[in-house]
Write a protein that holds these residues in place. Structure first.
Motif, PDB file in Angstrom:
ATOM      1  N   GLY A  32       4.614   9.999 -16.810  1.00 26.12           N
ATOM      2  CA  GLY A  32       3.254  10.081 -17.333  1.00 26.12           C
ATOM      3  C   GLY A  32       3.191  11.005 -18.541  1.00 26.12           C
ATOM      4  N   ALA A  48       1.886  -0.472 -16.362  1.00 24.49           N
ATOM      5  CA  ALA A  48       0.822  -1.233 -17.022  1.00 24.49           C
ATOM      6  C   ALA A  48       0.366  -0.545 -18.310  1.00 24.49           C
ATOM      7  CB  ALA A  48      -0.347  -1.430 -16.068  1.00 24.49           C
ATOM      8  N   GLN A  49       0.419   0.805 -18.350  1.00 26.29           N
ATOM      9  CA  GLN A  49      -0.049   1.487 -19.567  1.00 26.29           C
ATOM     10  C   GLN A  49       1.103   2.028 -20.402  1.00 26.29           C
ATOM     11  OE1 GLN A  49      -1.360   5.264 -18.090  1.00 26.29           O
ATOM     12  NE2 GLN A  49      -2.622   4.339 -16.481  1.00 26.29           N
ATOM     13  N   GLU A  86       3.384   1.339 -10.801  1.00 23.19           N
ATOM     14  CA  GLU A  86       2.923   0.095 -11.439  1.00 23.19           C
ATOM     15  C   GLU A  86       1.765   0.367 -12.404  1.00 23.19           C
ATOM     16  OE1 GLU A  86       2.549  -2.559  -8.033  1.00 23.19           O
ATOM     17  OE2 GLU A  86       4.602  -3.282  -8.384  1.00 23.19           O
ATOM     18  N   GLU A  87       0.937   1.361 -12.082  1.00 19.69           N
ATOM     19  CA  GLU A  87      -0.115   1.744 -13.035  1.00 19.69           C
ATOM     20  C   GLU A  87       0.503   2.313 -14.315  1.00 19.69           C
ATOM     21  OE1 GLU A  87      -2.753   4.351 -10.829  1.00 19.69           O
ATOM     22  OE2 GLU A  87      -3.261   2.683  -9.488  1.00 19.69           O
ATOM     23  N   LEU A  88       1.540   3.150 -14.147  1.00 22.45           N
ATOM     24  CA  LEU A  88       2.236   3.701 -15.311  1.00 22.45           C
ATOM     25  C   LEU A  88       2.843   2.582 -16.153  1.00 22.45           C
ATOM     26  CD1 LEU A  88       4.068   6.795 -13.758  1.00 22.45           C
ATOM     27  CD2 LEU A  88       2.577   6.879 -15.770  1.00 22.45           C
ATOM     28  N   GLN A  92       2.329   2.101  -6.240  1.00 27.67           N
ATOM     29  CA  GLN A  92       1.092   1.786  -6.946  1.00 27.67           C
ATOM     30  C   GLN A  92       0.986   2.618  -8.233  1.00 27.67           C
ATOM     31  OE1 GLN A  92      -2.007   1.779  -4.081  1.00 27.67           O
ATOM     32  NE2 GLN A  92      -3.591   1.314  -5.591  1.00 27.67           N
ATOM     33  N   GLN A  93       1.300   3.916  -8.101  1.00 25.79           N
ATOM     34  CA  GLN A  93       1.239   4.800  -9.269  1.00 25.79           C
ATOM     35  C   GLN A  93       2.264   4.364 -10.328  1.00 25.79           C
ATOM     36  OE1 GLN A  93       1.773   8.958  -8.228  1.00 25.79           O
ATOM     37  NE2 GLN A  93       1.686   9.558 -10.394  1.00 25.79           N
ATOM     38  N   THR A 132       0.843  -1.190   0.000  1.00 31.19           N
ATOM     39  CA  THR A 132       0.000   0.000   0.000  1.00 31.19           C
ATOM     40  C   THR A 132       0.876   1.237   0.000  1.00 31.19           C
ATOM     41  OG1 THR A 132      -0.061  -0.182   2.380  1.00 31.19           O
ATOM     42  CG2 THR A 132      -1.983  -1.015   1.178  1.00 31.19           C
ATOM     43  N   GLU A 174       3.120   5.686  -4.125  1.00 32.13           N
ATOM     44  CA  GLU A 174       4.050   5.961  -5.227  1.00 32.13           C
ATOM     45  C   GLU A 174       4.327   4.691  -6.030  1.00 32.13           C
ATOM     46  OE1 GLU A 174       4.259   7.291  -2.268  1.00 32.13           O
ATOM     47  OE2 GLU A 174       4.494   9.451  -2.560  1.00 32.13           O
TER      48      GLU A 174
END
Ligand SMILES: [Zn+2]
Length: 336
Positions: free
Chosen positions: A75, A15-16, A11-13, A8-9, A3, A6
């Motif tokens: 991003g 992923a895309q 890993e989201e980046l 998490q963000q 949790t 940073e």
């Protein structure tokens, strides 16, 4: 499941991320809160002859803003890769590499150090040539005190080993590479520091640093940064960028310029003294509009660095003017 926002963000980046971005994992680090991967991302020309700009962040777990500005940059780059032909043109000739969150376990704990109490910026095998400030300069008294170097003769911390291996692979082979490591917490102004941290002696590539700093100054006369050798503020043991710089000097004639972006957090505190009462607030802007301003403020510097690395042949000192630049730089930064 971790949790750490940073991470998490990031890993989201990931992923895309566009298909041309390479993502690697450089081992895992542990804290009581969980297990955390150390990621790198790279994009652009993979050749060892390409010039390289490296971005590093999150070495000090408390200084979250340094990691956040790199996530914002990533991003922005990912979106621009969809439409910006000038970015693609640059990336044909150079490479961008990122390690935006080097000390996730420390960040999860809310510590400056890693999860074992080791300050990663005091942990490299570099001894200061003179007296260092008590504690702050690095010490081996106790892992429970800040700025702990780690045990004598122990291998470097896992995070630093990952960093050193990545820099050696990605930057050391390149004819010109610049590293920009993002921190926060010192002073009222944003600073760009260059080595050394362990001695007041100038580095052999002072002419190159001076040429880069003049290029920035002349191209953007109103930029906010104070550019100086770190030793002008304080001397430390164990600086990882001193170590890497010296490694490169030993083995190669190639130009490797490690810079530290040190965001001046005292200004945020001056404008919002309540921040003094939170540990995170000493190192990060807590008011949202100020955080947004910090996230966009440094894009100019990052863009400049990309252009400077891409067009290094147009400003790097040549045989004819190098000695003169070196002299000017000594005058500028090393007069008594
Ligand atoms: Zn720091």
């Amino acid at each position: 499941m971790h949790t750490l926002p940073e991470l998490q963000q990031l890993e989201e980046l990931i992923a895309q991320a566009p298909a041309e971005v390479t993502v690697q994992t450089h081992g895992q680090v542990q804290a009581t809160q969980g297990t955390y991967p150390i990621y790198s991302l790279s994009m652009g020309n993979p050749s060892s002859n390409a010039a390289v700009l490296g971005f590093f962040g999150g070495i000090h777990g408390l200084e979250r803003i340094g990691c956040q500005i790199l996530l914002a940059l990533l991003g922005s780059l990912f979106v621009r890769m969809r439409w910006d032909s000038s970015l693609h043109y640059k990336l044909q000739n150079m490479r961008l590499v990122f390690m935006p969150l080097l000390n996730p376990a420390g960040m999860a704990k809310g510590w400056r150090s890693n999860a074992h109490g080791v300050d990663l910026m005091r942990n490299a095998p570099v001894e200061a040539g003179q007296r260092v400030p008590f504690l702050l300069g690095g010490h081996r008294i106790s892992r429970h005190l800040p700025w702990y170097r780690g045990e004598i003769n122990a291998p470097m911390a896992k995070e630093n080993q990952a960093l050193c291996q990545f820099v050696a692979e990605q930057l050391f082979q390149s004819p010109l590479s610049i590293a920009l490591d993002c921190h926060s917490g010192f002073g009222l102004r944003d600073r760009l520091w260059f080595p050394y941290a362990h001695t007041q002696q100038p580095i052999p590539h002072l002419a190159e640093i001076y040429a880069l700093s003049q290029l920035f100054q002349e191209s953007y006369p109103h930029h906010p940064y104070l550019i100086e050798p770190q030793s002008r503020q304080y001397i430390t043991h164990g600086d990882i960028w001193d170590h890497l710089y010296q490694q490169q000097l030993l083995h190669s004639e190639r130009v490797f310029l490690p810079l530290t972006l040190e965001l001046g957090s005292w200004l945020w505190i001056k404008k919002n003294p309540r921040q003094l009462f939170s540990l995170g607030g000493l190192f990060n802007p807590v008011v949202p509009h100020r955080e947004q301003r910090v996230l966009r403020k440094h894009l100019l510097l990052f863009e400049f660095m990309m252009r400077a690395v891409h067009d290094a042949g147009r400003w790097l000192p040549q045989q004819a003017n190098r000695a003169q630049l070196q002299q000017q730089a000594l005058q500028h930064w090393y007069r008594q």
